[in-house]
Design a protein around this motif. Sequence first.
Motif, PDB file in Angstrom:
ATOM      1  N   ARG A 128     -75.553  75.210 -10.179  1.00  0.00           N
ATOM      2  CA  ARG A 128     -76.995  75.321  -9.974  1.00  0.00           C
ATOM      3  C   ARG A 128     -77.730  75.795 -11.227  1.00  0.00           C
ATOM      4  O   ARG A 128     -78.866  75.390 -11.496  1.00  0.00           O
ATOM      5  CB  ARG A 128     -77.262  76.283  -8.809  1.00  0.00           C
ATOM      6  CG  ARG A 128     -78.615  76.116  -8.153  1.00  0.00           C
ATOM      7  CD  ARG A 128     -78.751  77.058  -6.959  1.00  0.00           C
ATOM      8  NE  ARG A 128     -77.680  76.852  -5.993  1.00  0.00           N
ATOM      9  CZ  ARG A 128     -77.715  75.919  -5.053  1.00  0.00           C
ATOM     10  NH1 ARG A 128     -78.752  75.116  -4.946  1.00  0.00           N
ATOM     11  NH2 ARG A 128     -76.708  75.808  -4.191  1.00  0.00           N
ATOM     12  N   SER A 129     -77.062  76.616 -12.034  1.00  0.00           N
ATOM     13  CA  SER A 129     -77.734  77.170 -13.214  1.00  0.00           C
ATOM     14  C   SER A 129     -77.953  76.129 -14.313  1.00  0.00           C
ATOM     15  O   SER A 129     -78.753  76.364 -15.223  1.00  0.00           O
ATOM     16  CB  SER A 129     -76.918  78.333 -13.782  1.00  0.00           C
ATOM     17  OG  SER A 129     -75.656  77.880 -14.254  1.00  0.00           O
ATOM     18  N   LEU A 130     -77.252  74.989 -14.242  1.00  0.00           N
ATOM     19  CA  LEU A 130     -77.450  73.966 -15.274  1.00  0.00           C
ATOM     20  C   LEU A 130     -78.887  73.453 -15.289  1.00  0.00           C
ATOM     21  O   LEU A 130     -79.414  73.088 -16.344  1.00  0.00           O
ATOM     22  CB  LEU A 130     -76.489  72.799 -15.057  1.00  0.00           C
ATOM     23  CG  LEU A 130     -74.996  73.089 -15.235  1.00  0.00           C
ATOM     24  CD1 LEU A 130     -74.179  71.817 -15.014  1.00  0.00           C
ATOM     25  CD2 LEU A 130     -74.718  73.652 -16.631  1.00  0.00           C
ATOM     26  N   PHE A 131     -79.517  73.427 -14.133  1.00  0.00           N
ATOM     27  CA  PHE A 131     -80.893  72.932 -14.067  1.00  0.00           C
ATOM     28  C   PHE A 131     -81.855  73.887 -14.762  1.00  0.00           C
ATOM     29  O   PHE A 131     -82.944  73.486 -15.169  1.00  0.00           O
ATOM     30  CB  PHE A 131     -81.309  72.732 -12.609  1.00  0.00           C
ATOM     31  CG  PHE A 131     -80.512  71.670 -11.907  1.00  0.00           C
ATOM     32  CD1 PHE A 131     -80.902  70.344 -11.979  1.00  0.00           C
ATOM     33  CD2 PHE A 131     -79.362  71.986 -11.192  1.00  0.00           C
ATOM     34  CE1 PHE A 131     -80.168  69.350 -11.346  1.00  0.00           C
ATOM     35  CE2 PHE A 131     -78.626  71.002 -10.561  1.00  0.00           C
ATOM     36  CZ  PHE A 131     -79.023  69.681 -10.641  1.00  0.00           C
ATOM     37  N   ARG A 132     -81.449  75.131 -14.905  1.00  0.00           N
ATOM     38  CA  ARG A 132     -82.281  76.106 -15.619  1.00  0.00           C
ATOM     39  C   ARG A 132     -81.935  76.170 -17.101  1.00  0.00           C
ATOM     40  O   ARG A 132     -82.822  76.335 -17.941  1.00  0.00           O
ATOM     41  CB  ARG A 132     -82.092  77.488 -14.970  1.00  0.00           C
ATOM     42  CG  ARG A 132     -82.749  78.633 -15.721  1.00  0.00           C
ATOM     43  CD  ARG A 132     -82.582  79.933 -14.950  1.00  0.00           C
ATOM     44  NE  ARG A 132     -81.200  80.173 -14.555  1.00  0.00           N
ATOM     45  CZ  ARG A 132     -80.291  80.739 -15.352  1.00  0.00           C
ATOM     46  NH1 ARG A 132     -80.614  81.112 -16.577  1.00  0.00           N
ATOM     47  NH2 ARG A 132     -79.060  80.951 -14.909  1.00  0.00           N
ATOM     48  N   LEU A 133     -80.657  76.000 -17.426  1.00  0.00           N
ATOM     49  CA  LEU A 133     -80.212  76.169 -18.808  1.00  0.00           C
ATOM     50  C   LEU A 133     -80.428  74.936 -19.677  1.00  0.00           C
ATOM     51  O   LEU A 133     -80.684  75.067 -20.878  1.00  0.00           O
ATOM     52  CB  LEU A 133     -78.724  76.529 -18.834  1.00  0.00           C
ATOM     53  CG  LEU A 133     -78.333  77.892 -18.265  1.00  0.00           C
ATOM     54  CD1 LEU A 133     -76.815  78.021 -18.221  1.00  0.00           C
ATOM     55  CD2 LEU A 133     -78.938  79.006 -19.104  1.00  0.00           C
ATOM     56  N   LEU A 134     -80.317  73.755 -19.092  1.00  0.00           N
ATOM     57  CA  LEU A 134     -80.321  72.530 -19.878  1.00  0.00           C
ATOM     58  C   LEU A 134     -81.627  71.764 -19.728  1.00  0.00           C
ATOM     59  O   LEU A 134     -82.243  71.770 -18.655  1.00  0.00           O
ATOM     60  CB  LEU A 134     -79.155  71.625 -19.454  1.00  0.00           C
ATOM     61  CG  LEU A 134     -77.742  72.227 -19.531  1.00  0.00           C
ATOM     62  CD1 LEU A 134     -76.712  71.188 -19.098  1.00  0.00           C
ATOM     63  CD2 LEU A 134     -77.436  72.742 -20.927  1.00  0.00           C
ATOM     64  N   SER A 135     -81.993  71.093 -20.799  1.00  0.00           N
ATOM     65  CA  SER A 135     -83.134  70.186 -20.737  1.00  0.00           C
ATOM     66  C   SER A 135     -82.720  68.920 -19.995  1.00  0.00           C
ATOM     67  O   SER A 135     -81.530  68.657 -19.813  1.00  0.00           O
ATOM     68  CB  SER A 135     -83.600  69.839 -22.148  1.00  0.00           C
ATOM     69  OG  SER A 135     -82.628  69.018 -22.793  1.00  0.00           O
ATOM     70  N   PRO A 136     -83.683  68.103 -19.558  1.00  0.00           N
ATOM     71  CA  PRO A 136     -83.311  66.854 -18.873  1.00  0.00           C
ATOM     72  C   PRO A 136     -82.381  65.965 -19.697  1.00  0.00           C
ATOM     73  O   PRO A 136     -81.432  65.388 -19.150  1.00  0.00           O
ATOM     74  CB  PRO A 136     -84.662  66.183 -18.622  1.00  0.00           C
ATOM     75  CG  PRO A 136     -85.619  67.319 -18.510  1.00  0.00           C
ATOM     76  CD  PRO A 136     -85.151  68.341 -19.502  1.00  0.00           C
ATOM     77  N   ALA A 137     -82.631  65.858 -21.011  1.00  0.00           N
ATOM     78  CA  ALA A 137     -81.769  65.022 -21.855  1.00  0.00           C
ATOM     79  C   ALA A 137     -80.369  65.607 -21.960  1.00  0.00           C
ATOM     80  O   ALA A 137     -79.367  64.872 -21.968  1.00  0.00           O
ATOM     81  CB  ALA A 137     -82.389  64.877 -23.245  1.00  0.00           C
ATOM     82  N   GLU A 138     -80.270  66.933 -22.033  1.00  0.00           N
ATOM     83  CA  GLU A 138     -78.957  67.577 -22.117  1.00  0.00           C
ATOM     84  C   GLU A 138     -78.191  67.428 -20.806  1.00  0.00           C
ATOM     85  O   GLU A 138     -76.975  67.184 -20.809  1.00  0.00           O
ATOM     86  CB  GLU A 138     -79.137  69.053 -22.474  1.00  0.00           C
ATOM     87  CG  GLU A 138     -79.678  69.274 -23.879  1.00  0.00           C
ATOM     88  CD  GLU A 138     -80.214  70.678 -24.098  1.00  0.00           C
ATOM     89  OE1 GLU A 138     -80.626  70.971 -25.233  1.00  0.00           O
ATOM     90  OE2 GLU A 138     -80.239  71.472 -23.123  1.00  0.00           O
ATOM     91  N   LEU A 139     -78.901  67.547 -19.686  1.00  0.00           N
ATOM     92  CA  LEU A 139     -78.250  67.371 -18.391  1.00  0.00           C
ATOM     93  C   LEU A 139     -77.784  65.921 -18.222  1.00  0.00           C
ATOM     94  O   LEU A 139     -76.698  65.666 -17.684  1.00  0.00           O
ATOM     95  CB  LEU A 139     -79.216  67.755 -17.270  1.00  0.00           C
ATOM     96  CG  LEU A 139     -78.633  67.814 -15.851  1.00  0.00           C
ATOM     97  CD1 LEU A 139     -77.458  68.769 -15.779  1.00  0.00           C
ATOM     98  CD2 LEU A 139     -79.720  68.221 -14.855  1.00  0.00           C
TER      99      LEU A 139
END
Length: 312
Positions: A128-139
């Motif tokens: 769940r934390s990936l949506f906070r840590l990463l930008s859309p391009a990084e995700l």
Amino acid sequence: MGRLGLRALMAAVGLALLAGYALAAWLVYAALVWFWASRPPLSTTILFVAVTTLVLGYCSYQFGTRQLLAGIDATEIPRRRAPDLYRRADRLVDGMRIEAPRLLVADLSVPNALSIGSRTGGVVVLDRSLFRLLSPAELEAILAHEFAHLENRDGLVQTLSYSTLRTVVGLVTLVLSPALLFLTGLARATAWIRGHPNRWADGTVGRFRLLIGNGIVVVLFALTLAVRAHSRRRELAADDRAVSVTGDPLALARALAKLDRVREPDWGLLSSLYTLGDETGPLGRALSTHPAIDERIERLREHARTSPAGRR
């Protein structure tokens, strides 16, 4: 009981041990000889062992993935809640040889992502934390990396590799078991007869027996190193495939750098496809399923320097 009587008793115990171990060795040897004499043609036997290994490995993979998903309590991400994520995922799927995998979210112990399955029926779990840590391009870059694992069936191949490894080591151990049993009995009997029952491994026979046992361990270790090396190559291949699909190596490099800041995960999930890989030391790196993060990031930056499409 006098000293002579004690020595005689210890000698009797030693001879009894030798007889017991020798009987066990003979029974195992007789069973192996019977099996070899009554076996089907060698080619059929090899085929049977190979097919059985692959079937059991596949069943283990299917059961393990279901247990894994149940263990992390992952839930599917509704498309209406993350339209941009699904738009990016659909674009990746269009450029890859996979069906659209299910996208799940879970509360893992560290920001992470893992893929489960293969080209059809695949699943990608995102912390769940990936949506906070990463930008859309990084995700998107992380998704492309995990989709590449699905495309190449890396999880299944890795599981089958370990299944084959266990089969090979098991067969070698089985073939050598009569000799191991007899040598163990001879070493223990000699130690009892000499009056030092706890030092059976110190004699010539004991050392020779341990040498054979250690040889099996060395074979297991060498095969494990080969499987882990293959896993590291697949990680680099997944990075390369992600770059070829997204055209943005620096996005994946930035994502890996952010995830690398979180060290020492304390979760019990053992997956060959987790993103983090922070083992240190020569042995740790040799046994790691992933290349060093710094190595992966440098390769991605090199992609950006050498590929005009990747300079973002």
